[in-house]
Design a protein around this motif. Structure first.
Motif, PDB file in Angstrom:
ATOM      1  N   PHE A  40      -1.588  40.690 -44.389  1.00 35.98           N
ATOM      2  CA  PHE A  40      -0.454  40.099 -43.675  1.00 35.98           C
ATOM      3  C   PHE A  40      -0.239  40.762 -42.313  1.00 35.98           C
ATOM      4  O   PHE A  40       0.026  40.083 -41.315  1.00 35.98           O
ATOM      5  CB  PHE A  40       0.831  40.169 -44.511  1.00 35.98           C
ATOM      6  N   ASN A 190       9.871  41.466 -46.309  1.00 29.42           N
ATOM      7  CA  ASN A 190      10.768  40.348 -46.617  1.00 29.42           C
ATOM      8  C   ASN A 190      12.040  40.812 -47.308  1.00 29.42           C
ATOM      9  O   ASN A 190      12.207  40.643 -48.516  1.00 29.42           O
ATOM     10  CB  ASN A 190      10.053  39.343 -47.518  1.00 29.42           C
ATOM     11  N   VAL A 228       9.757  37.573 -40.734  1.00 28.88           N
ATOM     12  CA  VAL A 228       8.328  37.362 -40.494  1.00 28.88           C
ATOM     13  C   VAL A 228       7.841  36.219 -41.377  1.00 28.88           C
ATOM     14  O   VAL A 228       8.331  36.047 -42.488  1.00 28.88           O
ATOM     15  CB  VAL A 228       7.505  38.627 -40.822  1.00 28.88           C
ATOM     16  N   ASP A 229       6.903  35.456 -40.883  1.00 24.12           N
ATOM     17  CA  ASP A 229       6.432  34.332 -41.694  1.00 24.12           C
ATOM     18  C   ASP A 229       5.014  33.923 -41.331  1.00 24.12           C
ATOM     19  O   ASP A 229       4.740  33.573 -40.173  1.00 24.12           O
ATOM     20  CB  ASP A 229       7.384  33.127 -41.498  1.00 24.12           C
ATOM     21  N   ARG A 230       4.137  33.985 -42.276  1.00 23.28           N
ATOM     22  CA  ARG A 230       2.813  33.371 -42.188  1.00 23.28           C
ATOM     23  C   ARG A 230       2.149  33.506 -43.562  1.00 23.28           C
ATOM     24  O   ARG A 230       1.950  34.641 -44.035  1.00 23.28           O
ATOM     25  CB  ARG A 230       1.938  34.055 -41.127  1.00 23.28           C
ATOM     26  N   ILE A 231       1.848  32.410 -44.155  1.00 27.86           N
ATOM     27  CA  ILE A 231       1.241  32.462 -45.491  1.00 27.86           C
ATOM     28  C   ILE A 231      -0.194  32.959 -45.359  1.00 27.86           C
ATOM     29  O   ILE A 231      -1.000  32.402 -44.607  1.00 27.86           O
ATOM     30  CB  ILE A 231       1.325  31.072 -46.164  1.00 27.86           C
ATOM     31  N   LYS A 294      14.648  31.789 -44.237  1.00 28.56           N
ATOM     32  CA  LYS A 294      13.266  32.060 -44.657  1.00 28.56           C
ATOM     33  C   LYS A 294      13.206  32.681 -46.050  1.00 28.56           C
ATOM     34  O   LYS A 294      12.419  32.276 -46.912  1.00 28.56           O
ATOM     35  CB  LYS A 294      12.619  32.973 -43.606  1.00 28.56           C
ATOM     36  N   LEU A 298      11.800  29.646 -48.192  1.00 27.07           N
ATOM     37  CA  LEU A 298      10.365  29.857 -48.395  1.00 27.07           C
ATOM     38  C   LEU A 298      10.111  30.822 -49.561  1.00 27.07           C
ATOM     39  O   LEU A 298       9.499  30.476 -50.562  1.00 27.07           O
ATOM     40  CB  LEU A 298       9.688  30.387 -47.127  1.00 27.07           C
ATOM     41  N   ASN A 299      10.618  32.057 -49.416  1.00 31.35           N
ATOM     42  CA  ASN A 299      10.277  33.058 -50.435  1.00 31.35           C
ATOM     43  C   ASN A 299      10.900  32.721 -51.790  1.00 31.35           C
ATOM     44  O   ASN A 299      10.293  32.968 -52.835  1.00 31.35           O
ATOM     45  CB  ASN A 299      10.675  34.459 -49.978  1.00 31.35           C
ATOM     46  N   HIS A 302       8.788  30.212 -53.361  1.00 31.09           N
ATOM     47  CA  HIS A 302       7.553  30.882 -53.778  1.00 31.09           C
ATOM     48  C   HIS A 302       7.721  31.580 -55.123  1.00 31.09           C
ATOM     49  O   HIS A 302       6.887  31.455 -56.016  1.00 31.09           O
ATOM     50  CB  HIS A 302       7.186  31.942 -52.730  1.00 31.09           C
ATOM     51  N   HIS A 371      -3.360  29.935 -52.309  1.00 29.81           N
ATOM     52  CA  HIS A 371      -2.383  31.030 -52.391  1.00 29.81           C
ATOM     53  C   HIS A 371      -2.050  31.248 -53.858  1.00 29.81           C
ATOM     54  O   HIS A 371      -1.360  30.430 -54.478  1.00 29.81           O
ATOM     55  CB  HIS A 371      -1.141  30.664 -51.582  1.00 29.81           C
ATOM     56  N   GLN A 375      -0.296  36.612 -57.086  1.00 24.22           N
ATOM     57  CA  GLN A 375      -0.045  37.518 -55.944  1.00 24.22           C
ATOM     58  C   GLN A 375       1.447  37.536 -55.613  1.00 24.22           C
ATOM     59  O   GLN A 375       2.037  38.581 -55.361  1.00 24.22           O
ATOM     60  CB  GLN A 375      -0.874  37.027 -54.744  1.00 24.22           C
ATOM     61  N   ILE A 376       2.062  36.361 -55.660  1.00 26.81           N
ATOM     62  CA  ILE A 376       3.486  36.254 -55.316  1.00 26.81           C
ATOM     63  C   ILE A 376       4.372  36.821 -56.429  1.00 26.81           C
ATOM     64  O   ILE A 376       5.442  37.364 -56.173  1.00 26.81           O
ATOM     65  CB  ILE A 376       3.839  34.766 -55.061  1.00 26.81           C
ATOM     66  N   LYS A 383      12.105  41.413 -55.548  1.00 26.02           N
ATOM     67  CA  LYS A 383      12.131  40.179 -54.756  1.00 26.02           C
ATOM     68  C   LYS A 383      13.310  39.273 -55.145  1.00 26.02           C
ATOM     69  O   LYS A 383      13.930  38.646 -54.281  1.00 26.02           O
ATOM     70  CB  LYS A 383      10.809  39.423 -54.920  1.00 26.02           C
ATOM     71  N   ARG A 387      16.013  36.840 -53.136  1.00 23.41           N
ATOM     72  CA  ARG A 387      15.637  35.424 -53.151  1.00 23.41           C
ATOM     73  C   ARG A 387      16.535  34.570 -54.046  1.00 23.41           C
ATOM     74  O   ARG A 387      16.796  33.422 -53.737  1.00 23.41           O
ATOM     75  CB  ARG A 387      14.171  35.291 -53.591  1.00 23.41           C
TER      76      ARG A 387
HETATM   77  C1  CS2 Z   1       5.335  35.637 -50.713  1.00 23.51           C
HETATM   78  C2  CS2 Z   1       5.255  36.066 -49.259  1.00 23.51           C
HETATM   79  O1  CS2 Z   1       4.081  37.213 -51.925  1.00 23.51           O
HETATM   80  C3  CS2 Z   1       5.223  36.799 -51.670  1.00 23.51           C
HETATM   81  O2  CS2 Z   1       6.220  37.280 -52.179  1.00 23.51           O
HETATM   82  O3  CS2 Z   1       6.513  34.931 -50.924  1.00 23.51           O
HETATM   83  O4  CS2 Z   1       4.237  36.982 -49.051  1.00 23.51           O
HETATM   84  C4  CS2 Z   1       5.093  34.868 -48.321  1.00 23.51           C
HETATM   85  O5  CS2 Z   1       3.839  34.282 -48.482  1.00 23.51           O
HETATM   86  C5  CS2 Z   1       5.287  35.267 -46.889  1.00 23.51           C
HETATM   87  O6  CS2 Z   1       6.550  35.835 -46.734  1.00 23.51           O
HETATM   88  C6  CS2 Z   1       5.107  34.050 -45.980  1.00 23.51           C
HETATM   89  O7  CS2 Z   1       5.553  34.342 -44.731  1.00 23.51           O
END
Ligand code: CS2
Length: 477
Positions: A40, A190, A228-231, A294, A298-299, A302, A371, A375-376, A383, A387
């Protein structure tokens, strides 16, 4: 900037290893130190630094965390690596040259040397959410075993700290001793209010060792908050082979990322920074709404997909999202999150939530980005605090149930007892709680995420009812 690299010689059996002789650019001087050299960091901060108009002035010395592997692999190719931007329509390749030194995180002496240099003015961090070791009061948990061990090492003056916090504090002491001046620490993990989190963790560690150092840090170090953000999925052997075939050189450390990237920052850089805005970074006065958008949308989605998806037998984000039951859970959670973003209503409209949600659906559905949910799924106890918990609390404060946020927590609980390899800083405590049954189990697990919620019988009941929603199949990773 994309660079078209071709091997110079006639077609050879062995392709040239990626190296600086293949690039027009000279090596930039180290002015940024990074802790947490991983995929990352390379697809995000290193990529932004590489694209900055003044990139020639800003080299990064990046240190690994627990293992030296990533540094060894990068050092063999002069710190260079390929970013593979993987869009639905195909891949594009960019050689990133901003990392000019890749070091083993255990080399604390080198870290201290670099922080003692006045030329170093920025420290960026991707050390994982769990590494900040804050207790429920938002201050450093001085009883955490690795914190205790590092504090003993710092006090004895012999041996090297092993946590990123301990290492950073020792290096900041070297900067203070060298009178090398102020600098900025930029947290890229994050976490909500991640600048404050980093401040509390670093100053907490420093203060437990040397009050004078904590005062010096307060006066000289600016803690910048960022979203920050990028998959960026893990690189596979196929990715390495693909770069070789497409680019004509051997890169043992390519990184694959989605084309989208975003970086919002808030805070001071007392001794300068690269022009990251040239690469699209945005500097704002109030970061909270961007951060929550974000972290929750997003998270949060996820994490929900990671637990629900694996319980339903899926492996990747794209597969889980294609499952109507998972999609419905995500949409339900997004509705709850949206109602609480920037107070909802017109303020919420500024965040362009509908467009953001639509873009997320497209990003998550990019089936070319494998993805992995496993891993997430890691480090869920930490987390979920960022979240699920804030949305659940906000919903309940508004007189609603928060059932969709509670479902994320319930699916984590189901996953915690079903997963063959459950990875979490509180894995032992989670395993112990899973030996209990009924509501007491739910209460014990919830207490590991948020003790206040665990004391609320209605929340415990709600989560207990929601457990089992996605089945209880064993999850093998
Ligand atoms: C994901 C993040 O692994 C995780 O917990 O939610 O790594 C996610 O891919 C990034 O924050 C995307 O920017």
């Amino acid at each position: 900037m994309s660079i078209d690299l071709q091997p110079e010689a006639e077609p050879a059996v062995e392709l040239p290893r990626l190296n600086r002789r293949l690039l027009p650019a000279t090596k930039s001087p180290v002015r940024i130190v990074h802790l947490g050299l991983g995929a990352f960091h390379r697809s995000h901060q290193a990529w932004y630094t590489h694209q900055a108009g003044d990139a020639a002035d800003w080299g990064i010395a990046a240190f690994t965390g627990r293992r030296p592997d990533a540094a060894l692999a990068l050092a063999e190719q002069d710190g260079l690596f390929t970013v593979v931007e993987r869009a639905d329509a195909g891949d594009s390749f960019t050689v990133v040259s901003s990392i000019v030194e890749a070091a083993d995180g255990a080399d604390v002496q080198r870290l201290a040397e670099l922080l003692a240099a006045p030329a170093t003015t920025v420290v960026t961090l991707t050390i994982t959410e769990a590494a900040y070791r804050l207790g429920p009061d938002g201050q450093l948990d001085r009883t955490a075993s690795d914190v205790v061990a590092d504090l003993a090492l710092l006090a004895s003056g012999s041996g090297h700290p092993t946590t990123p916090l301990g290492r950073l504090v020792l290096a900041l002491a070297a900067r203070r001793a060298a009178e090398a001046g102020p600098l900025a620490v930029v947290c890229c993990d994050n976490l909500s209010s991640n600048g404050t989190v980093a401040h509390n963790a670093v100053v907490g560690m420093a203060g437990a060792w040397d009050e004078g150092l904590a005062d010096w840090i307060d006066a000289n170090v600016s803690f910048v908050s960022t979203s920050v953000d990028r998959i960026t999925p893990r690189t596979t052997e196929e990715d390495v082979a693909l770069v070789e075939a497409a680019c004509g050189y051997r890169d043992n450390s390519p990184v694959v990322a989605e084309p989208f990237s975003n970086w919002v920052l808030s805070g001071d850089f007392p001794a300068g920074r690269p022009r990251w805005e040239d690469a699209g970074a945005v500097f704002v006065a109030d970061i909270e709404p961007y951060e929550n958008r974000k972290l929750w949308l997003l998270n949060g989605a996820h994490s929900l997909l990671a637990y629900a998806g694996q319980l339903r037998g899926h492996t990747t984000v794209a597969q889980a999202l294609a499952d109507p039951l998972c999609l419905q859970a995500v949409e339900g959670f997004w509705d709850e999150a949206e109602a609480n973003l920037a107070g909802g209503g017109t303020a919420g409209a500024d965040l362009q939530i509908p467009a953001y949600r639509a873009a997320l659906l497209a990003r998550f559905s990019n089936a070319r980005i494998a993805h992995h949910l496993a891993q997430i799924a890691m480090d869920g106890s930490t987390k979920l605090r960022m979240r699920a918990v804030p949305v659940l609390e906000a919903e309940r404060a508004a007189g609603r149930t928060g059932a969709a946020a509670a479902l994320m927590i319930a699916s984590w609980m189901d996953y915690s007892s079903a997963a063959v390899a459950f990875q979490d800083p509180l894995a032992d405590e989670v395993a112990a709680a899973n030996l209990i049954s009924g509501a007491e189990r739910i209460r014990a697990l919830l207490a590991l995420v948020d003790p206040v919620l665990a004391a609320d019988a209605a929340v415990v009941d709600l989560i207990e009812d929601l457990c089992g929603t996605f089945g209880e199949r064993a999850v093998s990773l």
